[in-house]
Design an enzyme around this catalytic site. Structure first.
Site, mmCIF file in Angstrom:
data_model
loop_
_atom_site.group_PDB
_atom_site.id
_atom_site.type_symbol
_atom_site.label_atom_id
_atom_site.label_comp_id
_atom_site.label_asym_id
_atom_site.label_seq_id
_atom_site.Cartn_x
_atom_site.Cartn_y
_atom_site.Cartn_z
ATOM 1 N N HIS A 314 -3.873 0.825 5.863
ATOM 2 C CA HIS A 314 -4.970 0.567 5.265
ATOM 3 C C HIS A 314 -6.119 1.024 5.894
ATOM 4 O O HIS A 314 -6.243 0.898 7.086
ATOM 5 C CB HIS A 314 -5.085 -0.971 4.848
ATOM 6 C CG HIS A 314 -5.742 -1.212 3.628
ATOM 7 N ND1 HIS A 314 -7.326 -1.421 3.781
ATOM 8 C CD2 HIS A 314 -5.658 -1.364 2.446
ATOM 9 C CE1 HIS A 314 -7.881 -1.817 2.522
ATOM 10 N NE2 HIS A 314 -6.673 -1.741 1.801
ATOM 11 N N ASP A 371 0.711 -3.075 -1.731
ATOM 12 C CA ASP A 371 1.652 -2.365 -2.476
ATOM 13 C C ASP A 371 3.226 -2.479 -2.144
ATOM 14 O O ASP A 371 4.053 -1.834 -2.585
ATOM 15 C CB ASP A 371 1.387 -1.055 -2.670
ATOM 16 C CG ASP A 371 -0.053 -0.655 -3.429
ATOM 17 O OD1 ASP A 371 -0.110 -1.108 -4.494
ATOM 18 O OD2 ASP A 371 -0.836 -0.042 -2.718
HETATM 19 N N1 CMC Z 1 2.813 6.102 7.555
HETATM 20 C C1 CMC Z 1 2.823 6.960 8.440
HETATM 21 N N2 CMC Z 1 1.641 6.873 9.161
HETATM 22 C C2 CMC Z 1 0.379 6.613 8.707
HETATM 23 C C3 CMC Z 1 0.418 5.706 7.402
HETATM 24 C C4 CMC Z 1 1.684 5.575 6.840
HETATM 25 N N3 CMC Z 1 1.950 4.843 5.764
HETATM 26 N N4 CMC Z 1 -0.970 5.361 7.315
HETATM 27 C C5 CMC Z 1 -1.599 5.998 8.219
HETATM 28 N N5 CMC Z 1 -0.727 6.634 9.126
HETATM 29 C C6 CMC Z 1 -1.096 7.380 10.368
HETATM 30 C C7 CMC Z 1 -1.936 8.464 10.007
HETATM 31 O O1 CMC Z 1 -0.922 9.576 9.864
HETATM 32 C C8 CMC Z 1 -3.166 8.516 11.059
HETATM 33 O O2 CMC Z 1 -2.071 8.968 12.290
HETATM 34 P P1 CMC Z 1 -3.101 9.768 13.500
HETATM 35 O O3 CMC Z 1 -4.152 8.981 14.007
HETATM 36 O O4 CMC Z 1 -2.000 9.980 14.602
HETATM 37 O O5 CMC Z 1 -3.581 11.136 12.872
HETATM 38 C C9 CMC Z 1 -3.376 7.300 11.181
HETATM 39 O O6 CMC Z 1 -2.432 6.298 11.052
HETATM 40 C C10 CMC Z 1 -4.605 6.699 10.535
HETATM 41 O O7 CMC Z 1 -4.410 6.975 9.132
HETATM 42 P P2 CMC Z 1 -5.575 7.667 8.088
HETATM 43 O O8 CMC Z 1 -4.821 8.587 7.061
HETATM 44 O O9 CMC Z 1 -6.533 8.569 9.053
HETATM 45 O O10 CMC Z 1 -6.081 6.367 7.440
HETATM 46 P P3 CMC Z 1 -6.835 6.067 6.279
HETATM 47 O O11 CMC Z 1 -7.800 4.941 6.356
HETATM 48 O O12 CMC Z 1 -7.547 7.390 5.917
HETATM 49 O O13 CMC Z 1 -5.809 5.942 5.160
HETATM 50 C C11 CMC Z 1 -4.410 5.037 3.676
HETATM 51 C C12 CMC Z 1 -5.358 4.740 4.530
HETATM 52 C C13 CMC Z 1 -4.131 3.639 2.802
HETATM 53 C C14 CMC Z 1 -4.580 6.131 2.610
HETATM 54 C C15 CMC Z 1 -3.042 5.405 4.515
HETATM 55 O O14 CMC Z 1 -2.849 4.356 5.407
HETATM 56 C C16 CMC Z 1 -1.850 5.563 3.754
HETATM 57 O O15 CMC Z 1 -1.567 6.829 3.434
HETATM 58 N N6 CMC Z 1 -0.680 4.783 3.447
HETATM 59 C C17 CMC Z 1 0.335 5.077 2.423
HETATM 60 C C18 CMC Z 1 -0.107 5.123 1.080
HETATM 61 C C19 CMC Z 1 -0.411 3.407 0.761
HETATM 62 O O16 CMC Z 1 0.455 2.785 0.836
HETATM 63 N N7 CMC Z 1 -1.701 3.271 -0.097
HETATM 64 C C20 CMC Z 1 -2.019 1.900 -0.410
HETATM 65 C C21 CMC Z 1 -3.268 1.385 0.262
HETATM 66 S S1 CMC Z 1 -3.567 -0.388 -0.208
HETATM 67 C C22 CMC Z 1 -3.932 -0.487 -1.816
HETATM 68 C C23 CMC Z 1 -4.829 0.242 -2.309
HETATM 69 O O17 CMC Z 1 -5.942 0.513 -1.871
HETATM 70 O O18 CMC Z 1 -4.587 0.931 -3.296
#
Ligand code: CMC
Length: 437
Positions: A314, A371
């Site tokens: 998140h 989720d």
């Molecule tokens: N699985 C594997 N690695 C992950 C995941 C994951 N689910 N989420 C984040 N990471 C890693 C990402 O690769 C990055 O690694 P590094 O620092 O080595 O590059 C690090 O953690 C930070 O991730 P980010 O993508 O920069 O974080 P963000 O804040 O931009 O994205 C997120 C947040 C929710 C989009 C992301 O965690 C994600 O894609 N999660 C899976 C989709 C998901 O469950 N979404 C629902 C969010 S909660 C409800 C809602 O808001 O709708």
């Protein structure tokens, strides 16, 4: 840059850019969160700020929802989500979010009654559904039909008219479950049921989804309770992607229906609300692949795999999502009460256990989000996978509305219009087409 106290009431930060010092006012929130007001920065220094994905940028002040991602705290209008989930139903929670206070008995009765008056959709609108392909995704139908509400209710589109806004709010709250349920009925050709106004909000939705004209339908109170809880847990989450979209679209003074329709589109993506559908598909795949969760945790860690654990991570929570905690417990309870044994729940728990022990997830503070377990509950309630994000939209509606109203009531409201740093070609002249290579 340094922060200096200017007087006992206000603070400013000193920023030095190119030897030029400017004072930036500091905004301090209820819970001591701090922000620098930078709207004079460009005028005074020629610089703008750049923050792709709004990782460190506040778009507004807001008095609706407080979220502390480090501590895992979520409060609606000051009330902890745990207390609201325990003591309120979804309509009451919606009132709290939209009007800023918990309703008295008579206020709540009047709110419920008004919503009941608007549950049907226009008969002409029902015929829209004939034009959608049978296999259309319900989120596509939802956003289209909600957008089309502005063609039927042209009497209530002015965002500056409080009475018109009030009617649109009640219409939306009442009609969204009906519009949603019809998108499901359409997918397999069952007749659309009319709403029954003696039923409560969740009972009505379940009946619209699952009843058929040929036999009586009694909503299961266990399922009704579970649905209420899930909708409450999704009701608001401050400036997330879809809420920011609703605010952005509304900032141009587009009407409420148009703004909410845009929010539904933003929610659909798998990185946002669409994660609940993507998560259940992932769990299903793991089960069908023999249940080896370690293999999938390793895949999620491998940057070349293009695979992420859905329902994990998140932007704001760097601790266990408090909604996921509530939903996990409720999921356990629901399966027990319905006497169901879902292999997906077992795999999800195993996956969580392995991921939370893994250095990659620990280092990045990645925890299950809202989720991760919600889809298992929806499945147990008999809801099809393609409807999961639609359920998220029904839950998030009062939050979207509350933010849209708050924005319009703000004396400092301006159209949302970010700047950019241009990185394309410099000035060049058009060459006649015959001379281009
Ligand atoms: N699985 C594997 N690695 C992950 C995941 C994951 N689910 N989420 C984040 N990471 C890693 C990402 O690769 C990055 O690694 P590094 O620092 O080595 O590059 C690090 O953690 C930070 O991730 P980010 O993508 O920069 O974080 P963000 O804040 O931009 O994205 C997120 C947040 C929710 C989009 C992301 O965690 C994600 O894609 N999660 C899976 C989709 C998901 O469950 N979404 C629902 C969010 S909660 C409800 C809602 O808001 O709708």
């Amino acid at each position: 840059m340094s922060v200096t106290t200017k007087s006992s009431e206000s603070e400013t930060a000193r920023l030095i850019v190119d030897d030029h010092e400017i004072l930036l006012p500091v905004v301090i929130g209820t819970e001591d969160e701090r922000a620098l007001i930078i709207d004079s920065l460009r005028k005074e220094t020629g610089y703008i700020t750049l923050d792709e994905g709004f990782v460190n940028t506040g778009s507004t002040t807001s008095s609706i929802t407080f979220l502390d991602g480090e501590k895992g705290i979520l409060r609606y209008r000051g009330y902890p989500i745990e207390q609201i989930a325990e003591n309120c139903d979804f309509v009451e929670t919606s009132y709290l979010l939209i009007y800023g206070k918990l309703p008295t008995e008579s206020e709540l009765r009047a709110f419920r009654e008004s919503i009941r008056q608007h549950t049907m959709i226009h008969e002409d609108m029902r015929s829209f559904y004939n034009g959608f392909p049978k296999d259309a995704h319900p989120m596509a139908i939802l956003s289209s039909v909600v957008g089309a509400l502005s063609t039927f209710y042209q009497d209530s589109l002015d965002p500056r008219d409080a009475r018109q806004v009030e009617i649109s709010i009640h219409r939306l709250m009442a009609k969204l479950p009906t519009i949603a349920a019809y998108s499901y009925k359409k997918s397999f050709g069952q007749p659309f049921m009319y709403p029954q106004n003696h039923l409560n909000y969740c009972e009505n939705f379940l009946r619209l989804m699952f009843a058929v004209p040929t036999r009586e339908y009694e909503p299961d109170p266990v399922v009704v309770d579970a649905l209420n809880l899930l909708l409450i847990c999704h009701a608001d989450h401050e400036q997330n992607c879809s809420t920011s979209t609703v605010r952005m679209v509304g900032s141009s003074n587009a009407n409420l229906f148009a703004s909410i329709s845009a929010g539904i589109c933003a929610l659909w993506g798998p990185l946002h609300g669409g994660a609940n559908e993507a998560c259940i598909n992932m769990l299903q795949q793991i089960v069908e692949d023999g249940g080896d969760v370690t293999k999938y945790v390793n895949m999620a860690k491998d940057k070349t795999s293009n695979f992420r654990l859905m329902g994990f991570g998140h932007r704001v929570y760097k601790n266990y999502d408090p909604r996921a905690k509530i939903i996990k417990r409720a999921c356990d309870r629901l399966l027990e009460r319905l006497k169901l044994d879902d292999p997906l729940f077992e795999v999800a728990q195993k996956l969580e256990e392995v991921a939370l022990r893994d250095e990659y997830f620990v280092e990045r503070k990645l925890y299950p989000n809202v989720d991760f377990y919600s889809g298992i509950m929806y499945r147990a309630m008999g809801l099809p996978t393609t409807m999961f994000t639609v359920l998220f939209a029904i839950g998030r509606l009062p939050g979207w509305i509350a933010h849209w109203v708050e924005m319009h009531q703000s004396p400092t409201k301006r159209i949302g219009r970010p700047r950019q740093i241009y990185t394309g070609p410099g000035l060049r002249n058009v060459v006649p087409i015959s001379q281009r290579s």
